[in-house]
Design a protein around this motif. Structure first.
Motif, PDB file in Angstrom:
ATOM      1  N   VAL B 293       0.829  -1.204   0.000  1.00  0.00           N
ATOM      2  CA  VAL B 293       0.000   0.000   0.000  1.00  0.00           C
ATOM      3  C   VAL B 293       0.868   1.260   0.000  1.00  0.00           C
ATOM      4  O   VAL B 293       0.573   2.241  -0.697  1.00  0.00           O
ATOM      5  CB  VAL B 293      -0.958  -0.033   1.212  1.00  0.00           C
ATOM      6  N   MET B 294       1.966   1.239   0.750  1.00  0.00           N
ATOM      7  CA  MET B 294       2.865   2.392   0.756  1.00  0.00           C
ATOM      8  C   MET B 294       3.424   2.658  -0.635  1.00  0.00           C
ATOM      9  O   MET B 294       3.544   3.791  -1.084  1.00  0.00           O
ATOM     10  CB  MET B 294       4.042   2.144   1.716  1.00  0.00           C
ATOM     11  N   ARG B 295       3.784   1.570  -1.285  1.00  0.00           N
ATOM     12  CA  ARG B 295       4.354   1.654  -2.628  1.00  0.00           C
ATOM     13  C   ARG B 295       3.340   2.237  -3.608  1.00  0.00           C
ATOM     14  O   ARG B 295       3.649   3.141  -4.377  1.00  0.00           O
ATOM     15  CB  ARG B 295       4.733   0.235  -3.037  1.00  0.00           C
ATOM     16  N   ARG B 296       2.107   1.743  -3.551  1.00  0.00           N
ATOM     17  CA  ARG B 296       1.078   2.270  -4.442  1.00  0.00           C
ATOM     18  C   ARG B 296       0.783   3.731  -4.086  1.00  0.00           C
ATOM     19  O   ARG B 296       0.557   4.558  -4.966  1.00  0.00           O
ATOM     20  CB  ARG B 296      -0.220   1.457  -4.313  1.00  0.00           C
ATOM     21  N   GLY B 297       0.788   4.027  -2.801  1.00  0.00           N
ATOM     22  CA  GLY B 297       0.544   5.397  -2.375  1.00  0.00           C
ATOM     23  C   GLY B 297       1.630   6.332  -2.876  1.00  0.00           C
ATOM     24  O   GLY B 297       1.358   7.455  -3.321  1.00  0.00           O
ATOM     25  N   MET B 298       2.860   5.865  -2.845  1.00  0.00           N
ATOM     26  CA  MET B 298       3.953   6.696  -3.342  1.00  0.00           C
ATOM     27  C   MET B 298       3.830   6.887  -4.848  1.00  0.00           C
ATOM     28  O   MET B 298       4.060   7.982  -5.365  1.00  0.00           O
ATOM     29  CB  MET B 298       5.290   6.056  -2.974  1.00  0.00           C
ATOM     30  N   LEU B 299       3.427   5.830  -5.555  1.00  0.00           N
ATOM     31  CA  LEU B 299       3.264   5.966  -7.009  1.00  0.00           C
ATOM     32  C   LEU B 299       2.144   6.963  -7.343  1.00  0.00           C
ATOM     33  O   LEU B 299       2.278   7.768  -8.263  1.00  0.00           O
ATOM     34  CB  LEU B 299       2.991   4.601  -7.654  1.00  0.00           C
ATOM     35  N   GLU B 300       1.053   6.933  -6.565  1.00  0.00           N
ATOM     36  CA  GLU B 300      -0.012   7.912  -6.821  1.00  0.00           C
ATOM     37  C   GLU B 300       0.450   9.326  -6.461  1.00  0.00           C
ATOM     38  O   GLU B 300       0.073  10.302  -7.122  1.00  0.00           O
ATOM     39  CB  GLU B 300      -1.300   7.523  -6.070  1.00  0.00           C
ATOM     40  N   THR B 301       1.270   9.452  -5.436  1.00  0.00           N
ATOM     41  CA  THR B 301       1.825  10.762  -5.062  1.00  0.00           C
ATOM     42  C   THR B 301       2.656  11.338  -6.206  1.00  0.00           C
ATOM     43  O   THR B 301       2.495  12.500  -6.601  1.00  0.00           O
ATOM     44  CB  THR B 301       2.699  10.618  -3.803  1.00  0.00           C
ATOM     45  N   ILE B 302       3.525  10.494  -6.754  1.00  0.00           N
ATOM     46  CA  ILE B 302       4.373  10.959  -7.846  1.00  0.00           C
ATOM     47  C   ILE B 302       3.529  11.307  -9.076  1.00  0.00           C
ATOM     48  O   ILE B 302       3.737  12.321  -9.746  1.00  0.00           O
ATOM     49  CB  ILE B 302       5.421   9.887  -8.202  1.00  0.00           C
ATOM     50  N   GLN B 303       2.545  10.447  -9.335  1.00  0.00           N
ATOM     51  CA  GLN B 303       1.652  10.706 -10.464  1.00  0.00           C
ATOM     52  C   GLN B 303       0.936  12.055 -10.295  1.00  0.00           C
ATOM     53  O   GLN B 303       0.822  12.835 -11.245  1.00  0.00           O
ATOM     54  CB  GLN B 303       0.644   9.552 -10.530  1.00  0.00           C
TER      55      GLN B 303
END
Lengths: 410, 410
Positions: B293-303
């Motif tokens: 979830v952290m990883r996906r959250g970071m990817l959405e943050t960058i996006q």
């Protein structure tokens, strides 16, 4: 040249080589998927078991008074009770996981070989099966780690590839076997750089060309010495979509990437960083300091990959489960971290903890650190990797944990 | 045009606006540095204190029988005993931290303004000091967060910049005030995009041009409306090297970057991800699921950053302490995470936990989630951010925690 393919005549036969905690878990989830995709895969999944005798305890549901305490073969217990009572107890396996004590029988006619056994056995296994597998078989290695000598860095999957003459990818991620066996959700990364001769548009062409793929840029981006035999069009193609069908479960989300080097090296080098994090926490620093060390460790990991494998590394690989996620889990709960933390807390060397706590097993992080530093020193670039070097120094007693922050000063 | 500079006549006067737990900690470390760099900074660091009365307990070393239980002014207690007994007790402050109850007196002649107070007070503080600061002052905001409305995303430091007509950077990282006050090592990130008129080679030229910098590409990469007054050459230049001298301590390692947007947004959006991680752990999943979830959250943050601030975002920002490190700490120990975990464990809404556990304070993560989703919805792109959207749904009771893995299916 686009060629209309004939319908495949065969389905893929899948085998798992290895039946420990992680091997049995992977056999379970793969067998669930072969059942769900009967168009692609044969239902039965052979699992090679290094045969041993087990005794079923009298309080086990599998206890048979007629057998009593007599030793039984592990393979027959697995095939009878659908449970690996020794390495994955209390987990019901699908009945299409077939324990097989014969390595050669396990791999016979198998088109997808999943390697999942301890690092130190892979050499012997590959030598035994060489010449006994389908030339067009494909492999996935679930074995983390690389072999680093002063001269070179060799990925496990490249070793498999070169020894067997087949293409082999890698599966790695923030995965804990028992959790996955219990169907607690997590995700993983599969790195598979589909060989050109296997790509859908090429299969027909290559097959009609009748021959071996002349050259394949392997996972290292170098032109491989391996002469790949193209997938026979008697089988469905294997690419990212098929591999996802074989491994992805509702509780095990698979991301597919092509960067086999990045995934393999991230899985190996994180053990150095995990040692560093254990040292940090053993010294009394908290999560904030640990994240600083993890971050620096990840930057040195990427630098290592980019310095020695510049052709193939994709920075996004480190955002995958095999990158940051595995790093975080390894630096929070895994064995290297636990032992190095204990060492500082007790004021002893990490070798001493290895001796007293691991029942004769070795800490992967120590050998990886030594090998990587020896490789870097051979190239005169060890000072470009201050954290890795400090871990080696702490292991050897020549660097003090309290000086780690000094590494990060400007 | 390179110009030889006259030696600066003045040193920078530094002030910290705010004196809570984090503000006092930053005042402490900055004051240690102004003492170490007398060539650059005036020794005394003014710290604005919202005046209040405190009573010194009789078991405190600062208890004075002659005063007894009579209330005393917090500023005079700080200046007498060099301890912020209310917000950072038991930490000895350097004697050059000067508590000042007057906001205008604190900022008078100050050339470096450090903003460190709760988000909700920044508007009122900026309005009070506007017109009372040096036109060539520069700011650093230690306030995490952004203001998101349906129409726009505004960074705190851009708000400060535009309200005061000065340039303002941001400090953010995996930082826990009490640990830093106790000199437990960690690291942080300072984002500061040195305005062109402040660059060493430009200062003389700009000064001889006598005028205001015509245009400055601000942290958003847009041409700012702010007309910056160049740093006077009566003061030493301010760039990454000087800011590091002001903030870096042996226990507080500073990395300098230029990407103010990335640092600010990472500091804000991580609160959404922290809520998600609390939900995940409250439901009974472990570290492996949390890292997914952290990883996906970071990817959405960058996006998010790349979608709305494409000109300035640097992907490497997310590798900084303000990126991954802060994400990990926030998803492991911070308040948003703790409250959302409790909500799932108790089977109540996170609003209910906010009400019962926070003494009237609000959970930053909830408002950030709402604001960000409203902004995304205004642009019709909310479905490109499935994790953020799911967090909003869980907060509102329209999405079930157990369905989070479904978001990641292919």
């Amino acid at each position: 040249m686009a060629v209309t393919l004939d319908a495949p005549r065969f389905k893929h036969k899948v085998a798992v080589i290895g039946s420990g905690n992680w091997g049995t878990t992977v056999a379970k989830l793969v067998a669930e998927n072969t059942r769900e995709h009967p168009d692609l895969f044969e239902e039965d999944v052979q699992m090679w078991v290094f045969e041993e005798n087990v005794v079923i305890a009298s309080d086990s549901p599998h206890y048979d008074p007629a057998v009593g305490d007599a030793p039984q073969k592990l393979t027959s217990v697995i095939n009878t009770h659908h449970e690996n009572v020794k390495y994955l107890p209390k987990i019901r396996l699908p009945s299409n996981v077939v324990a097989n004590p014969s390595l050669l029988d396990t791999v016979k006619d198998t088109s997808i070989l999943i390697f999942n056994l301890p690092h130190e056995f892979i050499g012997s296994v590959c030598k035994q099966i060489r010449g006994h597998i389908l030339p067009s078989a494909r492999g996935i290695s679930c074995i983390k780690g690389v072999t680093v000598t002063e001269d070179k860095v060799e990925l496990i999957c490249d070793y498999i590839s070169e020894t067997l003459g087949i293409y082999c990818g890698a599966l790695s991620g923030a995965n804990i076997a028992n959790e996955i066996a219990n169907e607690l959700w997590c995700e993983t990364t599969i790195a598979y750089n589909t060989p050109p001769c296997d790509r859908r548009t090429e299969i027909g062409a290559a097959a009609t060309n009748g021959g071996q793929d002349q050259q394949h840029r392997d996972s290292r981006g170098a032109v491989s010495k391996v002469q790949l035999t193209p997938l026979s069009r008697d089988y469905p193609p294997i690419d990212h979509a098929e591999l996802r069908k074989l491994f992805d479960r509702p509780y095990f989300t698979v991301s597919m990437v092509s960067d086999v080097v990045g995934v393999s090296l991230a899985g190996a080098l994180k053990n150095i960083v995990a040692l560093a994090c254990g040292f940090i926490e053993g010294h009394g620093w908290n999560m904030t300091a640990k994240t600083a060390v993890m971050r620096r460790g990840m930057l040195e990991t990427i630098q290592f990959c980019q310095e020695f494998f510049p052709e193939t590394i994709q920075e996004m690989t480190f955002w995958e489960s095999a990158g940051w996620s595995d790093m975080i889990v390894s630096c929070t709960s895994a064995r290297n971290w636990r032992c190095s933390k204990l060492a500082v807390e007790r004021g002893v060397s990490v070798y001493e903890v290895e001796r007293t706590e691991l029942n004769g097993q070795k800490l992967q992080g120590i050998s990886t650190t030594k090998e990587v530093m020896s490789f870097l020193r051979g190239r005169g670039v060890e000072n470009k990797y201050p954290l890795f070097k400090a871990v080696e120094g702490i292991v050897d007693g020549t660097f003090k944990v309290e000086n780690i922050p000094v590494l990060f000063r400007h």
